[in-house]
Design a protein around this motif. Structure first.
Motif, PDB file in Angstrom:
ATOM      1  N   GLN A 154       0.830  -1.207   0.000  1.00 28.88           N
ATOM      2  CA  GLN A 154       0.000   0.000   0.000  1.00 28.88           C
ATOM      3  C   GLN A 154       0.868   1.262   0.000  1.00 28.88           C
ATOM      4  N   THR A 155       0.270   2.355  -0.474  1.00 29.92           N
ATOM      5  CA  THR A 155       0.922   3.663  -0.447  1.00 29.92           C
ATOM      6  C   THR A 155       0.040   4.603   0.359  1.00 29.92           C
ATOM      7  N   ILE A 156       0.597   5.197   1.397  1.00 25.43           N
ATOM      8  CA  ILE A 156      -0.153   6.068   2.304  1.00 25.43           C
ATOM      9  C   ILE A 156       0.394   7.478   2.200  1.00 25.43           C
ATOM     10  N   LEU A 157      -0.512   8.440   1.975  1.00 25.15           N
ATOM     11  CA  LEU A 157      -0.113   9.826   1.701  1.00 25.15           C
ATOM     12  C   LEU A 157      -0.837  10.787   2.649  1.00 25.15           C
ATOM     13  N   PRO A 158      -0.445  10.830   3.925  1.00 25.76           N
ATOM     14  CA  PRO A 158      -1.129  11.711   4.865  1.00 25.76           C
ATOM     15  C   PRO A 158      -0.778  13.177   4.670  1.00 25.76           C
ATOM     16  N   CYS A 159      -1.781  14.042   4.870  1.00 18.83           N
ATOM     17  CA  CYS A 159      -1.566  15.497   4.883  1.00 18.83           C
ATOM     18  C   CYS A 159      -1.672  16.036   6.304  1.00 18.83           C
ATOM     19  N   ASP A 160      -1.899  15.149   7.265  1.00 17.80           N
ATOM     20  CA  ASP A 160      -2.168  15.557   8.645  1.00 17.80           C
ATOM     21  C   ASP A 160      -1.102  15.053   9.618  1.00 17.80           C
ATOM     22  N   LEU A 161       0.137  15.028   9.113  1.00 18.87           N
ATOM     23  CA  LEU A 161       1.308  14.735   9.927  1.00 18.87           C
ATOM     24  C   LEU A 161       1.205  13.356  10.573  1.00 18.87           C
ATOM     25  N   ASN A 162       1.223  13.302  11.903  1.00 17.83           N
ATOM     26  CA  ASN A 162       1.291  12.039  12.627  1.00 17.83           C
ATOM     27  C   ASN A 162      -0.004  11.760  13.389  1.00 17.83           C
ATOM     28  N   THR A 163      -1.099  12.426  12.966  1.00 16.95           N
ATOM     29  CA  THR A 163      -2.313  12.407  13.780  1.00 16.95           C
ATOM     30  C   THR A 163      -3.212  11.207  13.528  1.00 16.95           C
ATOM     31  N   PHE A 164      -3.546  10.957  12.282  1.00 12.87           N
ATOM     32  CA  PHE A 164      -4.639  10.050  11.944  1.00 12.87           C
ATOM     33  C   PHE A 164      -4.234   8.576  11.951  1.00 12.87           C
ATOM     34  N   TRP A 165      -2.949   8.321  11.677  1.00 10.05           N
ATOM     35  CA  TRP A 165      -2.488   6.944  11.489  1.00 10.05           C
ATOM     36  C   TRP A 165      -1.712   6.466  12.713  1.00 10.05           C
ATOM     37  N   ASP A 166      -1.841   5.204  13.023  1.00 11.55           N
ATOM     38  CA  ASP A 166      -1.033   4.604  14.080  1.00 11.55           C
ATOM     39  C   ASP A 166       0.443   4.873  13.758  1.00 11.55           C
ATOM     40  N   PRO A 167       1.208   5.476  14.670  1.00 11.79           N
ATOM     41  CA  PRO A 167       2.616   5.792  14.394  1.00 11.79           C
ATOM     42  C   PRO A 167       3.453   4.579  13.998  1.00 11.79           C
ATOM     43  N   GLU A 168       3.033   3.395  14.394  1.00  8.22           N
ATOM     44  CA  GLU A 168       3.784   2.186  14.042  1.00  8.22           C
ATOM     45  C   GLU A 168       3.771   1.921  12.540  1.00  8.22           C
ATOM     46  N   ILE A 169       2.765   2.436  11.850  1.00  7.62           N
ATOM     47  CA  ILE A 169       2.684   2.222  10.401  1.00  7.62           C
ATOM     48  C   ILE A 169       3.867   2.876   9.699  1.00  7.62           C
TER      49      ILE A 169
END
Length: 354
Positions: free
Chosen positions: A253-268
């Motif tokens: 998968q390719t993950i492209l967050p615009c919200d820094l470290n907020t929305f995704w589990d940091p372990e990802i």
């Protein structure tokens, strides 16, 4: 400071700068007046999505080649969920120098019936430093942010058939509009927002404009497990919400967050095969401010370096890639300078005395 000032390409005494100043002076008395553009006038210039993508790609290319000057954006934070950012940049290839001053108040829509994001952008004359334009920056931000996501998706996962967007506000709407320009094989776009009405509004606005089916996700887990490329534009706070769980995310998968470290589990991000960012210095600054409480993941390279071909993107279908793009000023200044150019040529805007 992110720059390469020893590079001659960053010097402001070339013939392009001189001819540029002469062209501006035919319409504007530099040092005595500047052009003011309202949001309506900025939008009315008529720069379309394909043109925004081209301008943003040029800015990222310059960033990747280190042909720019741009310190990490500094800011102030009156409330925990609020930020003001000062974002200066200089891109010699575009004769573009200036600064964006932008703020984000997530509660504005419900509390004051005002936009979440407002701001101004200043464009300066490279030769003299005099301000030559002042314009709304909210629309520019709303356009260049999804353009960066779309360009990164194209560079890292061009064959993707599914895309997910978490957050259905202004940024979510624009991401869904933009992504089909670069991911040409897309068949479905999944969206998710905690507000059902926001998802309905996005579909109502965007579906008639694109040929790709938009699907409302039932829950975050379903959306994550259904998509190859995923993005998020929610809130930015110091303590990660970790809405998306590490165990939901798969290789490839390719993950492209615009919200820094907020929305995704940091372990990802920590277990990703490649962790890419739009600006190393800005992510390090945010880390120093406490936005990565579990530590900043090891950074492979910058988004612009992928765009410019300086660094490799995806090298295997099995790679899990996270590419965090929180917004860099080179993109704002390049788009803003083009808006100024067109406004000046079309006699749009109001001349204000300095």
């Amino acid at each position: 400071m992110e720059s390469t000032m020893s590079n001659n390409k960053l010097r402001g005494d070339n013939m392009d700068v001189i001819s540029d100043r002469k062209w501006i002076s035919e319409t504007l008395e530099i040092g005595k007046e500047m052009l003011y553009l309202t949001q309506k006038e900025v939008i009315g210039i008529g720069i379309n999505e394909e043109e925004i993508l081209k301008l943003t790609k040029d800015a990222l290319f310059a960033h990747g080649k280190k042909e720019y000057e741009m310190p990490a954006k500094i800011g102030v934070h009156p409330y925990q969920e609020v930020f003001y950012h000062a974002m200066p940049a200089y891109v010699p290839s575009k004769n573009a120098v200036g600064m964006k001053w932008i703020e984000c108040y997530p509660s504005n829509p419900t509390k004051f019936n005002l936009p979440q994001t407002t701001g101004l952008l200043v464009i300066n004359d490279v030769s003299s430093g005099c301000p030559i334009a002042l314009m709304d920056s909210a629309w520019i931000t709303a356009m260049r942010t999804p353009a960066v996501t779309a360009l990164a998706a194209q560079a890292l996962h061009p064959d993707a058939e599914t895309f997910a967007m978490f957050g259905s506000g202004i940024q979510g709407i624009e991401h869904v509009k933009y992504i089909g320009h670069t991911l040409k094989k897309l068949k479905k776009i999944y969206i998710y927002d905690v507000r059902e009405e926001a998802m309905d509004r996005l579909i109502k606005e965007v579906q008639p404009k694109i040929d790709i089916e938009i699907v409302k996700g039932k829950n975050p887990e379903e959306v994550v497990k259904s998509c190859e490329v995923l993005s998020s534009a929610t809130v930015i706070i110091k303590d990660p919400l970790a809405v998306i769980k590490n165990e939901w995310v798969s290789k490839g998968q390719t993950i492209l967050p615009c919200d820094l470290n907020t929305f995704w589990d940091p372990e990802i991000s920590k277990r990703a095969d490649k962790y890419i960012v739009d600006s190393k210095e800005e992510h390090e600054l945010f880390s120093d401010m406490g936005y990565f409480p579990d530590g900043l993941p090891s950074i492979k390279c910058e988004t612009g370096e992928i765009i410019a071909g300086v660094s490799k993107g995806r090298e295997s279908k099995e790679e899990l890639i996270v590419c965090s793009n929180i917004g860099i000023a080179v993109c704002d200044i390049v788009v803003g300078r083009e808006i100024f150019n067109r406004a000046l040529s079309s006699h749009v805007g109001t001349k204000l005395e300095l």
